[in-house]
Design an enzyme around this catalytic site. Structure first.
Site, PDB file in Angstrom:
ATOM      1  N   SER A  87       0.820  -1.217   0.000  1.00 44.66           N
ATOM      2  CA  SER A  87       0.000   0.000   0.000  1.00 44.66           C
ATOM      3  C   SER A  87       0.847   1.258   0.000  1.00 44.66           C
ATOM      4  CB  SER A  87      -0.926   0.013   1.221  1.00 44.66           C
ATOM      5  OG  SER A  87      -0.206   0.237   2.412  1.00 44.66           O
ATOM      6  N   THR A 214      -1.803   3.003   3.599  1.00 41.67           N
ATOM      7  CA  THR A 214      -1.005   4.220   3.672  1.00 41.67           C
ATOM      8  C   THR A 214      -0.155   4.090   4.919  1.00 41.67           C
ATOM      9  OG1 THR A 214      -2.825   5.516   2.732  1.00 41.67           O
ATOM     10  CG2 THR A 214      -1.221   6.763   4.006  1.00 41.67           C
ATOM     11  N   THR A 232       1.835   6.981   0.423  1.00 36.73           N
ATOM     12  CA  THR A 232       0.887   5.934   0.015  1.00 36.73           C
ATOM     13  C   THR A 232       0.967   5.657  -1.478  1.00 36.73           C
ATOM     14  OG1 THR A 232      -1.452   5.311   0.124  1.00 36.73           O
ATOM     15  CG2 THR A 232      -0.999   7.554  -0.530  1.00 36.73           C
ATOM     16  N   ARG A 242      -6.278   9.818  -9.954  1.00 34.94           N
ATOM     17  CA  ARG A 242      -6.997  10.061  -8.688  1.00 34.94           C
ATOM     18  C   ARG A 242      -5.996  10.397  -7.574  1.00 34.94           C
ATOM     19  NH1 ARG A 242      -6.633   7.530  -3.354  1.00 34.94           N
ATOM     20  NH2 ARG A 242      -8.640   7.699  -2.333  1.00 34.94           N
ATOM     21  N   THR A 265      -5.049   7.313   7.699  1.00 36.64           N
ATOM     22  CA  THR A 265      -5.064   6.234   6.718  1.00 36.64           C
ATOM     23  C   THR A 265      -6.527   5.855   6.521  1.00 36.64           C
ATOM     24  OG1 THR A 265      -4.848   4.532   8.443  1.00 36.64           O
ATOM     25  CG2 THR A 265      -2.819   5.302   7.444  1.00 36.64           C
ATOM     26  N   GLY A 266      -6.802   5.161   5.419  1.00 35.96           N
ATOM     27  CA  GLY A 266      -8.189   4.765   5.163  1.00 35.96           C
ATOM     28  C   GLY A 266      -8.775   5.531   4.000  1.00 35.96           C
TER      29      GLY A 266
HETATM   30  N1  GLY Z   1      -5.755   7.299   2.454  1.00 39.47           N
HETATM   31  C1  GLY Z   1      -5.174   6.923   1.269  1.00 39.47           C
HETATM   32  C2  GLY Z   1      -5.980   7.208   0.065  1.00 39.47           C
HETATM   33  O1  GLY Z   1      -7.186   7.267   0.138  1.00 39.47           O
HETATM   34  O2  GLY Z   1      -5.391   7.393  -0.980  1.00 39.47           O
END
Ligand code: GLY
Length: 361
Positions: A87, A214, A232, A242, A265-266
């Site tokens: 990740s 992340t 990340t 994105r 994170t998330g």
């Molecule tokens: N928190 C990492 C992402 O949504 O890219």
């Protein structure tokens, strides 16, 4: 005896401080700070074949007198370079076209520096490029080809492909299952892509924490200097281009030298909508404990989540979101939307995982 203020503060963790503190009350305030490094849970798992985890290395360097941000970046580099951490950095799960695109930002509390990169391809350690944006430019965020050219100019190695055999095979499996080029209904295509990613999680092909995985890492030294970094590969199989919350100041990370630091994170989209790291630092400024400041942001996210596709049958957000919060006294917390997550901590008691406080159990 002549002792400068600087010498006194630098020695605040030492045995000589107590008698000094009686004579200089400000020393009492400084000596309350307990140096610590915190991060998402992966910061005390991956070692990239070495002997130390991210929080362990960052804490050791910080305590040996290294700059706090440099120490944290050395720590997260372990995950960026570790092919097993899918990740972050090298071997991160790629976007929908099979290309690994990386995001990162960092903030240096005392220097009031901030820098970020987004959609960066071909460089394993985006956190180092983010630091150069802060150090060498008047800008705070450079993206895509521009970020890559910026890094090339500084001598970073640019690789054609940051996939590992594992990340490429995960992408090929996703592609095989979704075949998005043949879905004519964009709504159905979106649903299908998420459904397949979750199906691959349930079958153990993707680690659940790596769909939006992340690392955020924050630290404070004995002098009270606070810094943070987030890095990340972003959402697995994202639309090319994105950008999530990680490289966005105030979302994936925020540091205020007077108050504290927060990072996440998330599900980046949920955090971006509320700029929660900034919100959390402002809650710290109001005097909240790190745990309460983090929970306050999670409640805001929950209130803002109204689309059915994002809710459980109980009406709670159905996605993972965590915040890591550190205040100027060295108090810290990890908070999570729903139960089960832990966060990494390293202080004079050594590296460990502590439980996150959950908004919903
Ligand atoms: N928190 C990492 C992402 O949504 O890219």
């Amino acid at each position: 005896m002549s002792v400068s203020r600087r010498t006194l503060l630098a020695g605040a963790a030492g045995a000589a401080v107590a008698p000094m503190a009686r004579a200089f009350p400000e020393i009492m305030i400084r000596s309350e700070i307990k140096p610590v490094v915190i991060s998402s849970g992966n910061g005390n798992i991956f070692k990239n074949g070495g002997t130390e985890t991210c929080v362990q290395k960052a804490y050791r360097l910080m305590m040996s007198g290294e700059d706090v941000l440099d120490s944290l970046i050395e720590g997260v580099n372990i995950l960026e370079l570790d092919p097993l951490e899918t990740s972050v950095g090298y071997g991160g799960i790629p976007n929908a076209e099979g290309v690994v695109q990386l995001d990162s930002c960092c903030m240096h509390g005392p220097k009031k520096w901030a820098g970020g990169v987004a959609c960066l391809e071909g460089i394993r350690t985006p956190s180092k490029v983010a630091r150069e944006v802060a150090r060498q430019t008047d800008h705070h965020l450079i993206v895509g080809k521009g970020a890559q050219e910026f890094a090339r100019g500084l001598g970073f190695t640019i690789e054609d492909d940051l996939n590992t055999p594992h990340s490429r095979s995960v992408w090929q499996e996703w592609k095989r299952r979704t075949d998005p080029d043949h879905y004519l209904d964009p709504k159905k295509r979106g649903e299908d892509s998420l459904r397949v990613a979750l199906e691959m999680v349930s079958e153990g092909i993707i680690d659940p924490l790596h769909v939006y995985g992340t690392i955020n890492c924050d630290g404070i030294n004995a002098k009270g200097e606070i810094c943070g970094v987030t890095t990340t590969s972003g959402l697995a199989f994202k639309i090319p281009g994105r950008v999530g919350d990680s490289p966005i100041l105030g979302a994936g990370l925020y540091v205020d030298q007077e108050v504290g630091a927060a990072g996440s994170t998330g599900r980046g989209e949920a955090n971006l909508y509320g700029l929660c790291s900034f919100l959390i630092v402002e809650e710290l400024r109001r005097g909240l404990h790190p745990k309460d400041a983090g929970i306050s942001a999670l409640k805001r996210v929950a209130r803002n989540t109204i689309e059915k596709r994002l809710l459980t049958k109980e009406g709670h957000p159905n996605f993972g979101l965590q915040f890591y919060v550190l205040d100027a006294k060295g108090r810290h917390a990890g908070v999570t939307m729903s139960g089960g997550a832990g966060y990494a901590v390293c202080d004079d008691n050594g590296p460990r995982i502590e439980p996150c406080e959950a908004l919903f159990h």
